[in-house]
Design an enzyme around this catalytic site. Structure first.
Site, PDB file in Angstrom:
ATOM      1  N   PHE A 191     -10.599 -23.636 -13.284  1.00  9.70           N
ATOM      2  CA  PHE A 191      -9.974 -24.720 -12.511  1.00  9.70           C
ATOM      3  C   PHE A 191      -9.903 -24.412 -11.021  1.00  9.70           C
ATOM      4  O   PHE A 191      -9.779 -25.319 -10.204  1.00  9.70           O
ATOM      5  CB  PHE A 191      -8.587 -25.037 -13.067  1.00  9.70           C
ATOM      6  CG  PHE A 191      -7.474 -24.137 -12.615  1.00  9.70           C
ATOM      7  CD1 PHE A 191      -6.580 -24.538 -11.631  1.00  9.70           C
ATOM      8  CD2 PHE A 191      -7.296 -22.871 -13.181  1.00  9.70           C
ATOM      9  CE1 PHE A 191      -5.538 -23.713 -11.215  1.00  9.70           C
ATOM     10  CE2 PHE A 191      -6.262 -22.050 -12.779  1.00  9.70           C
ATOM     11  CZ  PHE A 191      -5.383 -22.465 -11.793  1.00  9.70           C
ATOM     12  N   LYS A 192     -10.025 -23.134 -10.657  1.00  8.53           N
ATOM     13  CA  LYS A 192      -9.945 -22.771  -9.240  1.00  8.53           C
ATOM     14  C   LYS A 192     -11.067 -23.446  -8.430  1.00  8.53           C
ATOM     15  O   LYS A 192     -10.934 -23.667  -7.239  1.00  8.53           O
ATOM     16  CB  LYS A 192     -10.031 -21.254  -9.068  1.00  8.53           C
ATOM     17  CG  LYS A 192      -9.002 -20.458  -9.878  1.00  8.53           C
ATOM     18  CD  LYS A 192      -7.593 -20.644  -9.377  1.00  8.53           C
ATOM     19  CE  LYS A 192      -6.526 -20.113 -10.294  1.00  8.53           C
ATOM     20  NZ  LYS A 192      -6.276 -18.710 -10.237  1.00  8.53           N
ATOM     21  N   ASP A 193     -12.172 -23.777  -9.106  1.00  5.02           N
ATOM     22  CA  ASP A 193     -13.273 -24.461  -8.407  1.00  5.02           C
ATOM     23  C   ASP A 193     -12.833 -25.803  -7.835  1.00  5.02           C
ATOM     24  O   ASP A 193     -13.388 -26.269  -6.847  1.00  5.02           O
ATOM     25  CB  ASP A 193     -14.446 -24.731  -9.362  1.00  5.02           C
ATOM     26  CG  ASP A 193     -15.171 -23.456  -9.759  1.00  5.02           C
ATOM     27  OD1 ASP A 193     -15.300 -22.562  -8.908  1.00  5.02           O
ATOM     28  OD2 ASP A 193     -15.594 -23.360 -10.927  1.00  5.02           O
TER      29      ASP A 193
ATOM     30  N   LEU B  29     -11.251 -24.608  -4.606  1.00  3.15           N
ATOM     31  CA  LEU B  29     -11.997 -23.653  -3.782  1.00  3.15           C
ATOM     32  C   LEU B  29     -13.397 -24.131  -3.420  1.00  3.15           C
ATOM     33  O   LEU B  29     -14.053 -23.529  -2.593  1.00  3.15           O
ATOM     34  CB  LEU B  29     -12.030 -22.290  -4.463  1.00  3.15           C
ATOM     35  CG  LEU B  29     -10.691 -21.558  -4.292  1.00  3.15           C
ATOM     36  CD1 LEU B  29     -10.575 -20.395  -5.255  1.00  3.15           C
ATOM     37  CD2 LEU B  29     -10.511 -21.075  -2.859  1.00  3.15           C
TER      38      LEU B  29
ATOM     39  N   THR C 261      -9.478 -16.916  -9.243  1.00  4.32           N
ATOM     40  CA  THR C 261      -9.497 -17.277  -7.812  1.00  4.32           C
ATOM     41  C   THR C 261     -10.589 -16.503  -7.092  1.00  4.32           C
ATOM     42  O   THR C 261     -11.325 -17.052  -6.277  1.00  4.32           O
ATOM     43  CB  THR C 261      -8.138 -16.967  -7.144  1.00  4.32           C
ATOM     44  OG1 THR C 261      -7.188 -17.932  -7.584  1.00  4.32           O
ATOM     45  CG2 THR C 261      -8.222 -17.030  -5.635  1.00  4.32           C
TER      46      THR C 261
END
Length: 497
Positions: free
Chosen positions: A112-114, A117, A147
């Site tokens: 989900f960090k994509d 980010l 992350t």
């Protein structure tokens, strides 16, 4: 539209613009930046229901990033949410049994960090230009696994930036580690530290507050910023996908306009669930914010007792991205519930760093009523993965399973049958060993990449490019250090001695 400013949670220093907050990452007093008010959406849920992800993101983010022009913000969104994602929907909502899984792992690094980010580097470079920054920006980040890779992928070879990621050497999954240490890009650096995530995060925060180092770097043409969720530029894009989740429920005819949904978030650093809280306050019809912890249940205990206490054993679990005892983003919520009293908040944060704990009074605890906390042990995590696979043929990763288990506990405990959206935070391919062992013990002794092929066979879900890439990728980053050597490592990378 009136301009929204950002202030620190720890002092009444002068407020800054959104672009300045994104560039700084952490406020100079060690606090986190928060918006002066949570803005309201200017479009209805019905209107959002007919929009693609990119347009929903624009409608949400323009309310927070008021010093960006429409052209600048749309440009950032366009560059971020493109073919790097393996689905046009960007964040599909999938109904499984009686729950809805918001799949946030369709980006380049399958976590989900994509979602945040892939846009942060663009927000950052626009912000630098806007504020006449001449220095190179050095992104300094601590990671519990996801992350790091998402930030590395986002910033790799972005002009005017360098990125240095610290991760706990023995505290991430083999796939997570391989993804990081094989990262290409002349401006990327990856360092394993002997210690846990909290050590890495505390080290990074201390470096941000090191004024001597700041002067040295400035003389050499560098300045620090962060890609961690302490950066408001990470948090704002996350608010968008909760609005999108509701819009999809509406578009699919699964919910009536205005009917509330519950949101369940597997939680470590508290950023993802804080984004859901911001979405609720913007006007997205969310009832309960359900905070799911693993055996490092510092947040569960906090919601139950009103005391945040990190003085406990640190447990390595099968959901390593949540193996965290200091949930940085909780500070933004605490600041809000102490009535935006920065002195009171700073007092709590000092108690946390000095004694490892602080306690809210009754009045403050009353303001946590939107939240419900629970946790899942290792057995519960494995059970949910196996049961949902057997009953519905759907395979989830370990972090999502923690949330699914807590969602079931919440329902049983409260009888609340509202539509429930689970933030599905990583692809099962990222934690193949834990996932496959949960499904059947016979997989315990199978080699890693053979397991990936087997997961592909039983799930019918295509092996993500991110996994194919690391099968043969050479290891490019070999640096390992002690936690008190982080500054020396940074200076060496930047050629500042």
């Amino acid at each position: 539209m009136s301009e929204l400013y950002y202030k620190s949670t720890r002092s009444d220093s002068a407020p800054v613009t959104a672009s300045q907050a994104i560039l700084q990452g952490l406020a100079r007093d060690g606090g986190l930046f928060v918006p002066s008010a949570i803005p309201k959406l200017s479009v209805s849920m019905k209107e959002l229901a007919s929009m693609p992800y990119q347009e929903v993101a624009y409608q949400v983010m323009k309310e927070f990033l008021t010093d960006f022009t429409e052209e600048e913000l749309r440009g950032c969104i366009e560059k971020a949410y493109d073919s790097k994602f393996d689905t046009e929907k960007i964040a599909p909502l999938v109904k499984v049994e009686d729950m809805y899984y918001l799949e946030l792992f369709h980006g380049a690094t399958i976590a989900f960090k994509d979602m945040a980010l892939s846009i942060l580097p663009h927000l950052m470079t626009v912000s630098a230009k806007k504020n006449g920054i001449k220095n190179d920006i050095v992104i300094l980040t601590a990671t519990s696994g996801d992350t790091g890779k998402a930030a590395l992928a986002g910033f790799a070879d972005v002009p005017g930036t360098k990125i240095i990621v610290f991760y706990p050497k023995d505290g991430v999954s083999p796939v997570q580690e391989k993804q990081m240490v094989t990262q290409r890009g002349a401006n990327t650096h990856v360092v394993g530290i002997h210690g846990n995530f909290d050590d890495a995060q505390s080290g990074v925060k201390a470096i941000f507050n090191d004024r001597e180092l700041e002067k040295e770097l400035d003389a050499a043409g560098y300045q620090f910023s962060s890609a961690n969720s302490i950066n408001i530029g990470r948090l704002v894009p996350q608010v968008a996908y909760y609005a999108y989740a509701y819009a999809q429920l509406l578009a699919q005819g699964e919910i009536a306009d205005g009917e509330e949904m519950n949101v369940v978030v597997p939680t470590g650093n508290f950023g993802n669930i804080l984004a859901a809280f911001y979405a609720k306050n913007m006007g997205v019809p969310i009832a309960k914010l359900i905070c799911a912890s693993n055996e490092n249940k510092v947040l569960f205990d906090f919601f139950r007792t009103g005391t945040y206490d990190r003085n406990r054993e640190f447990i390595l679990t099968s959901s390593p991205s949540m193996d965290i005892l200091i949930s940085s983003n909780l500070e933004r919520l605490i600041y809000r519930i102490v009535g935006e009293n920065s002195a009171k908040n700073a007092e709590f944060m000092n108690e946390l760093s000095k004694d490892g704990r602080y306690t809210l009074n009754e009045d403050m605890r009353g303001q946590l009523k939107d939240f419900y906390g629970n946790y899942t042990d290792e057995q519960g995590t494995a059970d949910v993965i196996r049961e949902v696979y057997q009953n519905a043929g759907y395979i989830m990763d370990t972090h999502t399973a923690v949330a699914a288990h807590v969602a079931k506990q919440y329902r049983k405990e409260t009888g609340d049958t509202r539509k429930t959206v689970i933030a599905s935070t990583a692809s099962p391919y990222k934690f193949t060993r834990s996932v496959m062992s949960a499904i059947d013990q016979k997989y315990n002794d199978v080699e890693d990449f053979a397991l990936i092929d087997e997961l592909n066979r039983i799930s019918g879900v295509k092996i993500p490019q991110a996994i194919e890439d690391i099968r043969t990728a050479p290891v490019l980053h070999h640096t390992v250090c002690e936690k008190d050597e982080m500054v020396d490592v940074i200076k060496k990378f930047l050629g500042v001695q």
